[in-house]
Design an enzyme around this catalytic site. Structure first.
Site, short mmCIF file in Angstrom:
data_model
loop_
_atom_site.label_atom_id
_atom_site.label_comp_id
_atom_site.label_asym_id
_atom_site.label_seq_id
_atom_site.Cartn_x
_atom_site.Cartn_y
_atom_site.Cartn_z
N THR A 117 0.84 -1.19 0.00
CA THR A 117 0.00 0.00 0.00
C THR A 117 0.88 1.25 0.00
O THR A 117 1.99 1.24 0.53
CB THR A 117 -0.92 0.02 1.23
OG1 THR A 117 -0.13 -0.12 2.43
CG2 THR A 117 -1.93 -1.11 1.18
N ASP A 118 0.33 2.33 -0.58
CA ASP A 118 1.07 3.58 -0.67
C ASP A 118 1.11 4.28 0.69
O ASP A 118 0.46 3.86 1.65
CB ASP A 118 0.42 4.51 -1.70
CG ASP A 118 0.42 3.91 -3.09
OD1 ASP A 118 1.16 2.93 -3.31
OD2 ASP A 118 -0.32 4.42 -3.95
N LYS A 119 1.82 5.35 0.72
CA LYS A 119 1.89 6.19 1.91
C LYS A 119 0.50 6.70 2.28
O LYS A 119 -0.23 7.22 1.44
CB LYS A 119 2.83 7.38 1.64
CG LYS A 119 2.82 8.44 2.73
CD LYS A 119 3.63 9.64 2.31
CE LYS A 119 3.51 10.76 3.34
NZ LYS A 119 4.27 11.98 2.91
#
Length: 503
Positions: A117-119
């Site tokens: 998952t992204d930031k």
């Protein structure tokens, strides 16, 4: 008598049974093989040895957990960054699941994750796998006691020795919560640059000012294009003009996500379903790279939920796998089309390998991983192993979702206006490919590379500036057509031009 002396001397040796077993113990079990705590043997009142403490074995397990991504630099562990994976690995060590010798060495215990998952992105149904010491009972409690409240382990499942949460994951389902006002073409559109002696200082929006949102510099885009390309600068200045965007008539009814709006938004999202080349919806992946081809099983927005008085549209997308920023860019372009910044045909054009389009990316705050599916694995090992799914943890996952994920999404929009501010970036200066005023909803855009059309006389208004992979501007030509016949003619014309350019 002399012949009986050896027999008499051997009796004391047999009367001392504690000597010979002790020497055998030292020969059979050296101190290097067995720890001192487990090798020690005490003698009871009856002279018998006590039983050794039990020896635990590593077990291959799948751990199901959830987290709120605020304050973290994504799921995957990166040196010097605060990540979810880093927190979980430390918790596993302190819980006794990982030995000191294997600390910070995930390969030693076959670590795998089902999704990255992204930031700032959250997850409700994340799954990781590996070989851990899960005994004695109370493994989940030991883990949670070493984790912050925004990371919760729901449970674990014993899996087959060959199991990998990455390789055996068939599908992933993500959810993005879009505020209903973001789909309203008249919402957060009236904005203008307030100038001072030093130039553009801030952006003024009536709706944002009422809520106290501060729009950062640069959101609306630069006034001119940097560089030596005079043609690019002329195109920018002539095409886009003033920045202010007029709102719709004040007599129009308040926007509501009704059946008509739902049908249109679902139609826009349906363009993503199937196998396509998503090179324009990620970074650092070229069109020729096979990794750019992804398969989307479903994409819909049928549910509206209310969080602290605000309505959000629940967009659910299911796919085999996703690339970096892919979902956020798909949502960003869909919202731009819904707000009439671009025709629906721009989505299909973005799938073409020879087309480079700068696609807007929605904020990360509304996105979360909802569930990972292991259908093939569960069918194959249903007799010998437990099912790996969220079925057993539905209630606790729903509770975590409302307490941590939904509350963060709602508060972030209420306090900071993240989506509202992002909407002001959807303009011709930042995304010239959206072509707000030059296309009708039923028009189809046919993109051609400007180099291939060098021998044609192209009107200046048909040229658009796009950002290439290196961040530089790239000139593209688009032809407007209204039916399939004219589109085919345009494509044939482009092919003829390419042939001439290559001769």
């Amino acid at each position: 008598m002399e012949n009986q002396e050896p027999k008499i001397e051997s009796l004391p040796q047999e009367e001392a049974p504690d000597r010979e077993p002790e020497h055998k113990k030292l020969k059979i079990s050296p101190a290097a093989d067995v720890p001192a705590s487990s090798a020690a043997v005490s003698t009871g009142s009856g002279g018998g040895a006590e039983r050794k403490p039990p020896k635990y074995k590593r077990r291959k397990v799948a751990i199901v957990f959830a987290f709120c991504g605020v304050g973290y630099q994504g799921m995957q562990k990166n040196p010097g960054a605060k990540t979810i994976e880093g927190e979980l690995e430390e918790a596993l060590f302190h819980a006794g699941a990982v030995l000191e010798a294997d600390r910070n060495k995930p390969r030693q215990y076959e670590w795998a994750r089902s999704a990255r998952t992204d930031k700032g992105v959250s997850a409700v149904g994340q799954v990781v796998s590996g070989r851990f010491y899960v005994d004695p009972p109370g493994f989940v409690d030991r883990l949670n006691s070493n984790l912050p409240d925004q990371i919760r382990v729901f449970g674990f499942k014993r899996v087959a020795p060959s199991f990998s949460s990455k390789k055996f994951c068939d599908r992933r389902r993500y959810v993005y919560l879009v505020p209903v006002f973001a789909l309203d073409p008249s919402s957060h559109r009236e904005a203008e640059m307030a100038r001072s002696d030093s130039g553009c200082e801030y952006v003024k929006c009536v709706e944002c000012c009422e809520k106290g949102y501060k729009i950062p510099l640069g959101v609306m885009g630069k006034e001119s294009v940097d560089g030596d390309d005079e043609k690019s600068s002329d195109i920018w200045s002539n095409t886009f003009g003033a920045l202010k965007v007029e709102t719709l008539s004040s007599e129009s009814k308040p926007f509501c996500y009704g059946e008509k709006e739902k049908e249109r938004f679902n139609r826009i999202l349906s363009y993503y379903v199937g196998s396509h080349n998503f090179h324009n919806f990620t970074t650092r992946t070229k069109a020729a790279d096979p990794a750019a081809n992804r398969y989307i099983l479903s994409f819909n927005a049928n549910t509206v939920i209310t969080l602290d008085g605000k309505d959000f549209v629940k967009c659910e997308v299911v796919g085999q796998s996703f690339m970096l920023h892919q979902i956020r860019k798909m949502i960003g372009l869909a919202v731009a089309v819904m707000r009439n910044y671009a025709p629906e045909s721009v989505i299909q054009a973005a799938f073409k390998k020879d087309v480079r389009i700068v696609v807007p990316m929605a904020p990360e705050v509304g996105l979360y991983l909802d569930e990972c599916f292991f259908t093939s694995y569960n069918k194959r090992f249903k007799v010998s192993h437990e099912e790996v799914s969220m079925e057993e943890y539905k209630e606790v996952a729903e509770e975590f979702k409302w307490k941590h994920v939904y509350s963060h999404i709602s508060s972030a929009e209420e306090k900071e206006g993240i989506v509202a501010i992002w909407l002001h970036s959807l303009n011709e200066r930042n995304y010239p490919d959206l072509r707000v005023a030059e296309h009708k909803p039923d028009e189809v855009i046919v993109y051609k590379k400007i180099e291939a059309a060098s021998e044609e006389k192209i009107p200046e208004e048909e040229v658009a500036v796009q950002e290439n992979t290196n961040g530089a501007g790239e000139l593209l030509v688009d032809s407007k057509v209204n039916d399939e016949t004219s589109e085919e003619k345009g494509m044939e014309k482009g092919m003829r031009v390419e042939e001439k350019a290559t001769e």
